[in-house]
Design an enzyme around this catalytic site. Structure first.
Site, PDB file in Angstrom:
ATOM      1  N   ASP A  52      38.050  36.354  52.430  1.00 32.56           N
ATOM      2  CA  ASP A  52      37.007  36.338  51.405  1.00 32.56           C
ATOM      3  C   ASP A  52      36.529  34.907  51.151  1.00 32.56           C
ATOM      4  OD1 ASP A  52      35.475  36.423  49.106  1.00 32.56           O
ATOM      5  OD2 ASP A  52      36.879  37.619  47.940  1.00 32.56           O
ATOM      6  N   LYS A  72      34.312  33.251  35.230  1.00 35.27           N
ATOM      7  CA  LYS A  72      35.463  33.874  35.878  1.00 35.27           C
ATOM      8  C   LYS A  72      36.583  32.862  36.151  1.00 35.27           C
ATOM      9  CE  LYS A  72      36.352  36.698  39.930  1.00 35.27           C
ATOM     10  NZ  LYS A  72      35.718  37.436  41.020  1.00 35.27           N
ATOM     11  N   ASP A  84      32.267  44.819  40.344  1.00 36.63           N
ATOM     12  CA  ASP A  84      32.770  43.583  40.939  1.00 36.63           C
ATOM     13  C   ASP A  84      32.230  42.451  40.061  1.00 36.63           C
ATOM     14  OD1 ASP A  84      33.161  41.284  42.411  1.00 36.63           O
ATOM     15  OD2 ASP A  84      31.968  41.921  44.142  1.00 36.63           O
TER      16      ASP A  84
END
Ligand code: AMP
Length: 385
Positions: A196, A73, A11
């Protein structure tokens, strides 16, 4: 497991990276060399001129911000000229520059690094951690990415994996991995909502689980809504209180601000368990040559009042994402929580009110994405043997 080494799931998060592997059909997070389960997704050029990764890099975020790369990211696989990247330039302390193909890149210590190279350093560290723990080279790797990632973002992550020397067999969506952690080999036929709420972003997805087929039906989110916004509300509150009590403004002192920031996040996390906390920061500033201490009480109720609108925003997004695909709240069979901020009691309470059912217990919000990726990596490995 095949002869080529144990499969792992990674992850690759905005703030932290987690690695998991399956043993005796049970996926587990691989601990780092410091005994933690998480590796900060931070890369930095140390004062000694070395590129360092993880906690060592994170530790210099305040003292050496220009040379500390976090949040890669958000940039990877995006064009330098894109709106998101241009916004990030104001937001991050390090230099974001155009790369060789017009993509966003970073400049550290006079050298330009492409984002896949930066993420590769994090992945490489993840690989070392896994190899040390598992006692040998690793085999197939599955890496997770947000469901909204475009092809070029996915390609860039795959490239990062290749640079790190990983055998990336699949790039999988994070909500899919979370749903796999919940429903793998359970022969379910359900619609699952994955909520999330992480450190910096909010994502919601609805998946159809049919046996071991996991299909994303709807997805959406806000790339600028997460735990940090909750922290900022507490910071503002604390600064105001402190100024009212002492007439000292801490905004001008970066070191004091970093301490307030850390204490605010810690207070927020403590308030997930407790009803009241006190932020105590001795000798935060000097006034007329005398030390001034900071002491501000905060209750869960106050925190809820300060941040309730942020939680409401997540539900407005949920409703929009569902209605775009003609899915009603009643059609949702289970709710899975992902991301540390989803641990906040107010979030869980509002979820229950909004969807008429509590979120699923037993799926670990921080770990489920990596665990699902490991299960997937293992199943690909077994199926091609
Ligand atoms: P993630 O990006 O999933 O690692 O989420 C990190 C965010 O979750 C940070 O903003 C943390 O402050 C927040 N967080 C972690 N644990 C808790 C908790 N128990 N209660 C509230 N927020 C938390």
């Amino acid at each position: 497991m095949s002869d080529k080494g144990r499969s792992v799931g990674i992850d690759l998060g905005t703030t932290n990276t987690l690695v998991a592997s399956v043993r005796n059909r049970v996926p587990r997070i691989v601990p780092t060399d410091r005994g933690n389960l998480i590796l900060p997704s931070v890369v930095a050029l140390s004062p000694r001129g070395e590129m360092v990764v993880g906690n060592v890099a994170k530790d210099q975020i305040v003292t050496n911000p220009k040379n500390t790369i976090y949040g890669a990211k958000r940039l990877i696989g995006r064009k330098f000229e894109s709106k998101v990247v241009q916004e990030m330039r104001d937001y991050y302390s390090y230099d974001i520059v155009p790369g060789p193909d017009g993509e966003a890149a970073v400049s550290v210590g006079g050298r330009v690094y492409r984002l896949p190279e930066i993420s590769a350093m994090v992945l490489s560290q993840a690989r070392t951690i896994a190899e040390q723990f598992l006692g040998g080279p690793i085999g197939d790797v599955v890496i997770t990415v947000p469901a909204y990632y475009t092809d070029s973002q996915r390609q860039a992550v795959k490239e990062a994996g290749l640079i790190a020397g990983l055998n990336v067999v699949k790039i999988v969506n994070e909500p899919t991995a979370a749903a796999i952690a919940y429903g793998f080999n359970r022969s379910l036929d359900q619609k699952v909502l994955v909520y999330d709420l992480g450190g910096g972003t909010f994502d919601v997805s609805v998946l159809q689980l049919t046996g071991n087929v996991f299909e994303v039906l709807a997805t959406g989110g806000d790339t600028f809504l997460g735990g940090i916004d909750f922290d900022n509300r507490i910071i503002d509150f604390v600064l105001e209180r402190f100024k009212a009590d002492t007439r000292v403004d801490l905004l001008t002192s970066p070191i004091a601000m970093q301490r307030v920031k850390n204490a605010s996040e810690a207070a927020k996390i403590d308030l997930s368990l407790m009803q009241n906390v006190t932020l105590e920061l001795p000798f935060i500033e000097e006034r007329k040559g005398k030390p001034v201490d900071l002491r501000v009480a905060l209750s869960r109720e106050q925190l809820n009042a300060l941040t309730g609108d942020l939680v409401d925003r997540t539900f407005a997004i949920c409703d929009r994402v569902l209605s775009e695909k003609g899915i009603t709240r009643q059609m949702i069979d289970e709710i899975i929580l992902v991301g540390g901020q989803s641990r906040m009691p107010l979030v869980q309470q509002r979820l229950q009110q909004h969807f008429g059912k509590p979120p699923r217990k037993g799926v670990h919000p921080d770990e489920c994405v990596a665990l699902g990726a490991a299960l997937l990596a293992e199943s690909i490995d077994t199926s091609i043997r």
